[in-house]
Design a protein around this motif. Structure first.
Motif, PDB file in Angstrom:
ATOM      1  N   MET A   1     -10.138  -8.261  -2.995  1.00 49.05           N
ATOM      2  CA  MET A   1      -8.783  -8.059  -3.454  1.00 49.05           C
ATOM      3  C   MET A   1      -8.702  -8.054  -4.978  1.00 49.05           C
ATOM      4  O   MET A   1      -7.857  -7.397  -5.535  1.00 49.05           O
ATOM      5  CB  MET A   1      -7.856  -9.148  -2.899  1.00 49.05           C
ATOM      6  N   ASN A  29      -6.590  -9.952   3.451  1.00 48.36           N
ATOM      7  CA  ASN A  29      -7.350 -11.071   2.907  1.00 48.36           C
ATOM      8  C   ASN A  29      -8.294 -11.638   3.957  1.00 48.36           C
ATOM      9  O   ASN A  29      -9.451 -11.952   3.663  1.00 48.36           O
ATOM     10  CB  ASN A  29      -6.398 -12.149   2.398  1.00 48.36           C
ATOM     11  N   HIS A  90      -4.015 -17.285  -6.001  1.00 42.30           N
ATOM     12  CA  HIS A  90      -4.753 -16.862  -4.810  1.00 42.30           C
ATOM     13  C   HIS A  90      -6.221 -17.289  -4.900  1.00 42.30           C
ATOM     14  O   HIS A  90      -6.786 -17.843  -3.950  1.00 42.30           O
ATOM     15  CB  HIS A  90      -4.640 -15.344  -4.647  1.00 42.30           C
TER      16      HIS A  90
END
Length: 108
Positions: A1, A29, A90
């Protein structure tokens, strides 16, 4: 990502409009995590360094920090600063998960 984020930011840095990015990010993800779950930690770190370098290069090439670099299909926009914060958070989640798994594997 991270490479996808870097690519989107590089598109904006080149003068093109911010790309519209949609989809189920949790599902994307999960696929990325599953693809890497058997990868050695040193290989993961090397990949992370490469992706981070591309993200850094793309980010510095954007005209201003408040430039929109991502648009969701519903029209929600993220500036460079906002997107970098989301990306940081993240990655921090993944590092925390990795640290927890490593500690559990080490008996601690």
């Amino acid at each position: 990502m991270l490479l996808t984020t870097a690519t989107g930011i590089a598109i904006v840095a080149s003068g093109a409009p911010a790309p519209t990015v949609g989809g189920d990010f949790d599902a994307l993800n999960a696929v990325a995590v599953n693809q890497r779950e058997s990868q050695a930690i040193l290989d993961l770190l090397a990949d992370l360094r490469t992706a981070q370098a591309k993200l850094r290069q793309a980010s510095f090439a954007v005209a201003t920090p408040d430039t929109v670099v991502r648009v969701r299909p519903d029209g929600m926009q993220r500036t460079l600063v906002e997107q970098l914060a989301v990306t940081r958070d993240h990655l921090q989640e993944h590092l925390t998960e990795l640290r927890t798994a490593t500690m559990a594997g080490a008996g601690g």
